[in-house]
Design a protein around this motif. Structure first.
Motif, PDB file in Angstrom:
ATOM      1  N   ALA A  89      -2.090   0.162   5.352  1.00 30.15           N
ATOM      2  CA  ALA A  89      -0.805   0.804   5.654  1.00 30.15           C
ATOM      3  C   ALA A  89      -0.754   2.218   5.087  1.00 30.15           C
ATOM      4  CB  ALA A  89       0.334  -0.033   5.094  1.00 30.15           C
ATOM      5  N   LEU A  90      -1.505   2.458   4.009  1.00 30.14           N
ATOM      6  CA  LEU A  90      -1.500   3.800   3.411  1.00 30.14           C
ATOM      7  C   LEU A  90      -2.622   4.680   3.946  1.00 30.14           C
ATOM      8  CD1 LEU A  90      -0.984   2.765  -0.339  1.00 30.14           C
ATOM      9  CD2 LEU A  90       0.769   3.385   1.341  1.00 30.14           C
ATOM     10  N   THR A  93      -2.756  14.382   4.768  1.00 31.45           N
ATOM     11  CA  THR A  93      -1.426  13.804   4.905  1.00 31.45           C
ATOM     12  C   THR A  93      -0.695  14.416   6.089  1.00 31.45           C
ATOM     13  OG1 THR A  93      -0.607  15.456   3.369  1.00 31.45           O
ATOM     14  CG2 THR A  93      -1.194  13.296   2.461  1.00 31.45           C
ATOM     15  N   ARG A  94      -1.253  15.480   6.700  1.00 30.65           N
ATOM     16  CA  ARG A  94      -0.579  16.143   7.820  1.00 30.65           C
ATOM     17  C   ARG A  94      -1.022  15.522   9.134  1.00 30.65           C
ATOM     18  NH1 ARG A  94      -1.948  21.130   4.994  1.00 30.65           N
ATOM     19  NH2 ARG A  94      -3.940  20.694   5.965  1.00 30.65           N
ATOM     20  N   PRO A  95      -0.105  15.424  10.072  1.00 34.17           N
ATOM     21  CA  PRO A  95      -0.529  14.956  11.393  1.00 34.17           C
ATOM     22  C   PRO A  95      -1.376  16.010  12.085  1.00 34.17           C
ATOM     23  CG  PRO A  95       1.828  15.464  11.376  1.00 34.17           C
ATOM     24  CD  PRO A  95       1.328  15.676   9.986  1.00 34.17           C
ATOM     25  N   TRP A 145       2.563   4.306  10.092  1.00 30.98           N
ATOM     26  CA  TRP A 145       3.155   5.354   9.243  1.00 30.98           C
ATOM     27  C   TRP A 145       2.240   5.767   8.094  1.00 30.98           C
ATOM     28  CZ3 TRP A 145       6.251   0.806  10.126  1.00 30.98           C
ATOM     29  CH2 TRP A 145       7.158   0.961  11.185  1.00 30.98           C
ATOM     30  N   SER A 146       0.939   5.507   8.241  1.00 30.67           N
ATOM     31  CA  SER A 146       0.064   5.691   7.087  1.00 30.67           C
ATOM     32  C   SER A 146       0.204   7.099   6.493  1.00 30.67           C
ATOM     33  CB  SER A 146      -1.380   5.461   7.498  1.00 30.67           C
ATOM     34  OG  SER A 146      -1.798   6.510   8.304  1.00 30.67           O
ATOM     35  N   VAL A 147       0.032   7.190   5.199  1.00 34.91           N
ATOM     36  CA  VAL A 147       0.226   8.458   4.501  1.00 34.91           C
ATOM     37  C   VAL A 147      -0.875   9.446   4.886  1.00 34.91           C
ATOM     38  CG1 VAL A 147       0.467   9.538   2.248  1.00 34.91           C
ATOM     39  CG2 VAL A 147       1.291   7.196   2.608  1.00 34.91           C
ATOM     40  N   TRP A 148      -2.099   8.963   4.857  1.00 33.90           N
ATOM     41  CA  TRP A 148      -3.223   9.829   5.226  1.00 33.90           C
ATOM     42  C   TRP A 148      -3.642   9.517   6.646  1.00 33.90           C
ATOM     43  CZ3 TRP A 148      -2.591   8.122   0.293  1.00 33.90           C
ATOM     44  CH2 TRP A 148      -2.598   9.107  -0.709  1.00 33.90           C
ATOM     45  N   ARG A 149      -4.045  10.518   7.387  1.00 34.39           N
ATOM     46  CA  ARG A 149      -4.481  10.300   8.762  1.00 34.39           C
ATOM     47  C   ARG A 149      -5.538  11.304   9.173  1.00 34.39           C
ATOM     48  NH1 ARG A 149       0.277   8.262   9.762  1.00 34.39           N
ATOM     49  NH2 ARG A 149       0.598   8.749  11.946  1.00 34.39           N
ATOM     50  N   ALA A 199       3.669  -6.108   2.332  1.00 32.12           N
ATOM     51  CA  ALA A 199       2.514  -6.996   2.477  1.00 32.12           C
ATOM     52  C   ALA A 199       2.165  -7.636   1.137  1.00 32.12           C
ATOM     53  CB  ALA A 199       1.317  -6.214   3.021  1.00 32.12           C
ATOM     54  N   LEU A 200       2.120  -6.788   0.112  1.00 30.11           N
ATOM     55  CA  LEU A 200       1.772  -7.316  -1.213  1.00 30.11           C
ATOM     56  C   LEU A 200       2.822  -8.299  -1.697  1.00 30.11           C
ATOM     57  CD1 LEU A 200       0.425  -4.137  -3.014  1.00 30.11           C
ATOM     58  CD2 LEU A 200      -0.869  -6.159  -2.319  1.00 30.11           C
ATOM     59  N   PHE A 253       6.727  13.985   6.421  1.00 32.59           N
ATOM     60  CA  PHE A 253       5.746  13.349   5.530  1.00 32.59           C
ATOM     61  C   PHE A 253       6.433  12.345   4.601  1.00 32.59           C
ATOM     62  CE2 PHE A 253       3.869  13.471   1.240  1.00 32.59           C
ATOM     63  CZ  PHE A 253       2.701  12.775   1.521  1.00 32.59           C
ATOM     64  N   ALA A 270       5.343   3.815   5.054  1.00 36.90           N
ATOM     65  CA  ALA A 270       4.024   3.252   4.743  1.00 36.90           C
ATOM     66  C   ALA A 270       4.089   2.474   3.440  1.00 36.90           C
ATOM     67  CB  ALA A 270       2.985   4.365   4.657  1.00 36.90           C
ATOM     68  N   ARG A 299       7.548   9.299   6.517  1.00 35.30           N
ATOM     69  CA  ARG A 299       6.422   8.435   6.869  1.00 35.30           C
ATOM     70  C   ARG A 299       5.912   7.704   5.632  1.00 35.30           C
ATOM     71  NH1 ARG A 299       2.362  12.251   8.980  1.00 35.30           N
ATOM     72  NH2 ARG A 299       1.361  11.708   7.006  1.00 35.30           N
ATOM     73  N   SER A 300       5.773   8.445   4.550  1.00 34.48           N
ATOM     74  CA  SER A 300       5.218   7.838   3.331  1.00 34.48           C
ATOM     75  C   SER A 300       6.101   6.710   2.847  1.00 34.48           C
ATOM     76  CB  SER A 300       5.081   8.877   2.227  1.00 34.48           C
ATOM     77  OG  SER A 300       4.270   9.916   2.673  1.00 34.48           O
ATOM     78  N   THR A 359      -3.869  -9.456   1.614  1.00 32.75           N
ATOM     79  CA  THR A 359      -2.690  -8.593   1.505  1.00 32.75           C
ATOM     80  C   THR A 359      -3.083  -7.230   0.934  1.00 32.75           C
ATOM     81  OG1 THR A 359      -2.188  -9.503  -0.655  1.00 32.75           O
ATOM     82  CG2 THR A 359      -1.095 -10.507   1.217  1.00 32.75           C
ATOM     83  N   LEU A 360      -4.119  -7.216   0.109  1.00 33.68           N
ATOM     84  CA  LEU A 360      -4.602  -5.936  -0.415  1.00 33.68           C
ATOM     85  C   LEU A 360      -5.129  -5.075   0.735  1.00 33.68           C
ATOM     86  CD1 LEU A 360      -5.113  -4.340  -3.028  1.00 33.68           C
ATOM     87  CD2 LEU A 360      -7.441  -5.238  -2.971  1.00 33.68           C
ATOM     88  N   LEU A 380      -4.246  -5.240   3.825  1.00 33.29           N
ATOM     89  CA  LEU A 380      -3.104  -4.767   4.616  1.00 33.29           C
ATOM     90  C   LEU A 380      -2.406  -3.612   3.906  1.00 33.29           C
ATOM     91  CD1 LEU A 380      -0.971  -7.643   6.172  1.00 33.29           C
ATOM     92  CD2 LEU A 380      -2.338  -5.898   7.298  1.00 33.29           C
ATOM     93  N   ALA A 381      -2.185  -3.789   2.595  1.00 31.76           N
ATOM     94  CA  ALA A 381      -1.448  -2.780   1.846  1.00 31.76           C
ATOM     95  C   ALA A 381      -2.189  -1.445   1.882  1.00 31.76           C
ATOM     96  CB  ALA A 381      -1.246  -3.251   0.413  1.00 31.76           C
ATOM     97  N   LEU A 382      -3.503  -1.500   1.680  1.00 36.05           N
ATOM     98  CA  LEU A 382      -4.272  -0.249   1.700  1.00 36.05           C
ATOM     99  C   LEU A 382      -4.329   0.343   3.095  1.00 36.05           C
ATOM    100  CD1 LEU A 382      -7.191  -1.066  -0.740  1.00 36.05           C
ATOM    101  CD2 LEU A 382      -5.222   0.434  -1.106  1.00 36.05           C
ATOM    102  N   VAL A 441       5.721  -0.840   4.040  1.00 37.19           N
ATOM    103  CA  VAL A 441       4.818  -1.806   4.676  1.00 37.19           C
ATOM    104  C   VAL A 441       3.841  -2.338   3.634  1.00 37.19           C
ATOM    105  CG1 VAL A 441       2.991  -2.110   6.386  1.00 37.19           C
ATOM    106  CG2 VAL A 441       4.994  -0.739   6.945  1.00 37.19           C
ATOM    107  N   SER A 442       3.287  -1.413   2.880  1.00 33.34           N
ATOM    108  CA  SER A 442       2.299  -1.772   1.883  1.00 33.34           C
ATOM    109  C   SER A 442       2.883  -2.723   0.842  1.00 33.34           C
ATOM    110  CB  SER A 442       1.815  -0.481   1.222  1.00 33.34           C
ATOM    111  OG  SER A 442       0.692  -0.725   0.453  1.00 33.34           O
TER     112      SER A 442
END
Ligand code: SF4
Ligand code: SF4
Lengths: 324, 649
Positions: B75-76, B335-337, B276-280, A23-24, A9, A16, A12-13, B68-69, B71-73, A19-20
């Motif tokens: 990614a998370l 946040t867990r796969p 690699w997003s944090v939440w999935r 981008a910004l 985790f 992420a 990955r975080s 870009t906002l 994209l940034a969101l 990347v985030s």
């Protein structure tokens, strides 16, 4: 959450987050609130080198009579003090011919190959290290140089033909000019030359009245130069200011008196059996106008050039040497 | 409230926002019409617009920073944009949900399973972005710098040595091959480089990018068709523009969110971002044993991402249907796969990506072989005022249609092929259509363009007043007289509507007055003369003869002709005394018309096309504007001393 899961985790975080943030950050860095600039102004040169200076004193103009251009050229040069007055050993010489059209020498719409042979040979004999023959013709350049006989003549005499490829042009802004502003000029061969010689045939020209040694410099222009026909006398006057040659030779052995500047028929030509060489292009052209039977009122660019102090209009005051 | 309901409300909101943005994008004083509404906000939120223009221009213009906002969101959080915001997604989802109702559960589930074709969108994205960014490699293969061709040749030779000596060491061999190939490529491109046209970049994402697509479709097809304000809006190429839109929706009746799954380059871009997003999304039963295997989570999956099995995370659009459908409540967003495993990204083969990139890279050079941006420019292509030079314009225009919708005279039309294939759906002025030409005091199009392909102009700049007085007004072209079609020039009929309507001051149309003998009325002989009338040998009638423009010329010539004031019983009534003007029995006479023949003054013409629009020769007007002398390009200058040549000329 197991350790493995936690590790994954975090791993990955972090990615992420990268990347985030990436981008910004990139967005912020590249952000531009100003509207895009208009077409950017190209860089341009203030002019082209002046080839008229530092001449040894001597006659300003010579008028040779005859029918054999090679012989006449030799005699005219001799009368001006010999080619060595203009070309020193090791000099790089540029000869601007008129190769405008892909037509044979007999039509006399272009510089005659005999004259090219004579001048290139003379320059070589004077020790010139490089003799470039160039022009930006109206018809296809390679065809023009071949069919006019100029290319073969130049090469046989030890010259080198430079075709007007895109990389030979640079933008030039002539100070005070209305037309030659940011305009591409065939400057490649001129940039490091020591000597510039113009070889022009004497021709009728329906738009400007006559095409002589000054009008011949039109062939140094690139781009959509045909817009200048809207103001032909101004552009010729500006050319007289832009180009300050070492020497010009006007070939009027068979002058084109009708149907210029292309001609196309022997009947457009008339024999004046004259060849004029000189260091003052305006004076040479003034004499050319006379040979063509035009008076000054028909050729405003000559008067304009004289008013701008670009040469002598009354060529007699230069005491031209007559070479019978 | 259920998450799915919140999602639906959000989707509805953004759909309405998009339609509203298009609707209000009009100049006028109706209550809803444009008053600084941020009509392009959704376009700016679209990161593909920003990314592609960054590749073509090197900068991110103004509001495009919003992307870009996103994209940034993403990614998370995952592809929330696709599932919650994108109006095209919403429309497709509506169609798909409706057609799914008629399907049995098995068929429904089948249509919502992942499919290898979903990779196509990544390849399309690759091709489009390569097209946009290909010029960026120019500095890397420039052999004119120091060392010239020596470094690449050295690399090739070293590579060959490695291949030869590394017979038994695979890493040596493959490194050797890589070096040899990379060196050869550099050498090849570098040698071709100066003057070669292989590396031509251009923006084509707008063709497939869903946000421009939906803006374009709504602005140019939906709103004109339903005409919410009762105005009749003309749009060229409607079948093409609307056909694409209809096709997108129709395909989603066959496979839900067909476009999102297989085509959408924006979806692909976001799919790459979520790796690699944090939440999935996924199965969240801790021990992995709570699932009964009912498979319901698959039944309404919008992204076709197989939540029941290994979830295809790049495809998930966060619709939350699986979470909603699961009777055991074990599907969730965390946040867990997923306990059933997950596949974080598209499985693309290197070969496929390279092929897609190479295909994209070669298409624009092909389109530009005819040099449409240089000597081959199209004079009929008149761009809106403020447009950048054609090349810079094509590097920015995303084909969204905002400028066409906002144009108060409706003179801005989408191109089909008028600007070449690469210019498809870009704005051009069609003076024959629309309610008038281009209003010389209007700056609407530039002010709504989200990418500044049409630069925002101040009114003073457009009109050449105040601090712009020395630059003069913005010209978009020049009007040319067609003397073979113009009534006064060709047919001896008075007109000069063009001159009257020319809005610039002083007018760019001047006239010359001439007296011209009316064709066929020049064989007249005077029979009798009275005090105010003349009787001629031939009887004739012509309706406007007495209108004031026609004169009767006698022996004193057309300059002293008498104005015809009436026709009665074979007598021509004239203003003045015919006998005094020399009319006698048996003298010849002629009917002449006083004509004003129009001329265009290219120094003052701004190319607004009002003259062309007003010309009564309606089919192909007798005065027509082409892009000659347009301000945006010095290469198109018409007058000596006013413009500069183009390097390609
Ligand atoms: S409006 Fe048309 S027909 Fe009338 S004068 Fe002008 S160009 Fe000619
Ligand atoms: S296009 Fe030119 S001539 Fe025609 S109305 Fe506009 S400014 Fe006047």
């Amino acid at each position: 959450m197991t350790d493995l899961n936690r590790r994954e985790f975090i791993h990955r975080s972090v990615k992420a987050g990268l990347v985030s943030a990436g981008a910004l950050g990139a967005g912020w860095w590249l952000h531009d609130t100003r509207p895009p600039a208009l077409e950017p102004l190209p860089q341009s040169l203030p002019g082209i080198p002046d080839f008229s200076g530092a001449l040894v004193e001597g006659p300003a103009m010579a008028i040779a009579k005859g029918t054999d251009r090679m012989d006449m050229a030799d005699r005219a040069l001799e009368a001006l003090g010999g080619i060595r007055r203009f070309v020193s050993p090791g000099h790089r010489v540029v000869i601007k011919v008129n190769a405008a059209f892909a037509s044979p020498p007999a039509i006399c719409a272009t510089s005659h190959p005999d004259l090219v042979t004579a001048v290139v040979t003379a320059c070589r004999a004077a020790g010139a290290s490089d003799v470039v023959v160039t022009d930006n013709p109206i018809n296809d350049p390679a065809s023009c140089f071949r069919l006019t006989g100029i290319g073969p003549a130049a090469e046989a005499a030890g010259g080198r033909v430079v075709l007007p490829t895109a990389d030979q042009f640079s933008r030039v802004t002539l100070s005070g000019a209305r037309l030659i502003r940011d305009w591409p000029v065939l400057i490649g061969p001129l940039a490091d030359a020591d000597c510039l010689i113009g070889l022009a045939p004497l021709k009728d020209h329906h738009r400007s009245g006559a095409s002589m040694t000054i009008k011949n410099w039109y062939g140094l222009l690139g781009g959509r130069r045909n817009v200048f026909h809207q103001d032909i006398h101004t552009i010729i006057t500006e050319l007289a200011a832009l180009v300050r040659p070492t020497l010009v030779i006007l070939d009027a052995v068979t002058a084109m008196i009708h149907n210029g500047p292309t001609g196309g028929s022997i009947s457009d030509l008339t024999r004046t059996n004259t060849l004029v060489a000189g260091v003052d292009q305006l004076a040479v052209d003034a004499m050319g106008a006379e040979l063509l039977g035009r008076d000054l009122s028909q050729l405003p660019h000559l008067r304009q050039s004289a008013d701008a102090g670009l040469g002598v209009l009354d060529y007699h005051t230069l005491n031209p040497v007559a070479v019978p | 409230m259920r998450l799915v309901t919140i999602r639906r409300i959000t989707q509805g909101f953004f759909l309405v926002l998009m339609i509203g943005s298009c609707l209000v994008n009009r100049v006028g004083d109706r209550w809803y019409e444009l008053r600084g509404w941020p009509v392009s906000w959704l376009l700016e939120l679209d990161p593909l617009v920003g990314l592609a223009t960054v590749l073509t221009t090197g900068s991110l213009y103004k509001g495009l920073l919003w992307g870009t906002l996103t994209l940034a969101l993403t990614a998370l959080l995952g592809r929330f944009f696709c599932g919650w915001l994108c109006p095209l997604g919403t429309l497709q989802q509506m169609v798909g949900a409706w057609t799914d109702k008629g399907r049995r559960p098995k068929a429904r589930a089948y249509g919502r399973q992942s499919h290898p074709g979903q990779k196509i969108k990544y390849l399309l994205l690759t091709a489009l972005l390569t097209m946009a960014g290909v010029e960026l490699v120019c500095p890397l293969v420039d052999l004119s710098g120091q060392g010239g061709w020596i470094p690449p040749v050295a690399v090739i030779l070293a590579g060959i040595v490695l291949i030869r000596t590394g017979q038994k060491t695979p890493w040596k061999r493959s490194t050797g091959w890589a070096m040899a190939v990379a060196g050869s490529l550099c050498l090849m491109l570098g040698n071709l480089l100066p003057g070669n046209r292989l590396l031509a970049a251009g923006l084509q994402t707008g063709i497939l990018d869903p946000i421009p697509l939906v803006y374009r479709s709504v602005s140019l097809v939906v709103l004109p068709l339903i005409s919410p304000d009762g105005t009749f809006v003309v749009v060229t190429g409607g079948l093409l523009t609307g056909g694409v839109f209809v096709l997108v929706l129709a395909l989603s009746a066959w496979r839900p969110r067909f476009y999102c799954r297989y085509v959408c380059p924006l979806g692909a871009l976001l799919g790459l971002t979520v790796r690699w997003s944090v939440w999935r999304m996924g199965r969240q039963d801790k021990n992995g044993d709570a699932c009964t295997g009912c498979g319901r989570c698959d039944h309404h999956c919008e992204g076709a991402c197989d939540p029941a099995n290994e979830i295809q995370w790049a495809e998930c659009v966060l619709c939350y249907n699986c979470r909603d459908d699961c009777p055991e409540r074990i599907m969730g967003y965390s946040t867990r796969p997923s306990t059933t495993g997950e596949n974080p990204g598209p499985d693309l083969s290197r070969r496929a990506v390279l092929t897609a990139g190479a295909t994209g890279a070669i298409l624009l050079p092909l389109a530009r072989l005819g040099d449409p941006l240089g000597v081959g420019w199209r004079p009929d292509l008149v761009r809106p005022p403020g447009s950048l030079t054609e090349e810079a314009f094509l590097n920015r225009c995303i084909k969204c249609g905002l400028c066409m919708r906002v144009c108060p005279t409706n003179v801005i039309q989408p191109t089909v092929l008028e600007a070449g294939i690469e210019g498809l759906w870009t704005p051009r002025l069609d003076f024959r259509l629309g309610s008038s030409g281009c209003q010389h005091n209007c700056i609407a199009c530039g002010s709504v363009c989200p990418t500044a392909a049409i630069r925002p102009l101040a009114l003073e700049e457009r009109m050449g007043t105040a601090s712009f007085a020395d630059k003069g007004p913005v010209r978009i072209g020049t009007a040319f007289m067609d003397r073979g079609r113009c009534l006064p020039w060709a047919m001896g009929i008075p007109c000069i509507v063009c001159q009257e309507n020319c809005p610039v001051s002083p007018k760019a149309i001047t006239t010359r007055t001439i007296m011209e003998t009316v064709a066929g009325l020049d064989r007249l002989i005077v029979q009798q003369v009275s005090s105010r009338a003349v009787h001629l040998n031939l009887p004739f009638t012509r309706s406007p003869l007495a209108g004031g423009d026609y004169f009767l010329a006698g022996p004193a010539g057309p300059q002293n002709a008498l104005r015809i004031t009436g026709l009665q019983a074979g007598w021509i009534q004239v203003a003045g005394d015919p006998a005094g003007a020399g009319f006698r029995q048996q003298t010849p006479a002629a009917v002449v018309v006083r004509l004003q023949q129009p001329y265009v003054d290219p120094l003052h013409c701004i190319g607004c096309g009002v003259c062309q629009h007003e010309c009564p020769v309606r089919g192909r007007a007798a005065i027509r504007v082409t892009s000659e002398n347009e301000t945006r390009s010095r290469a198109h200058a018409l007058l000596a001393g006013t413009g500069l040549p183009h390097s390609k000329d």
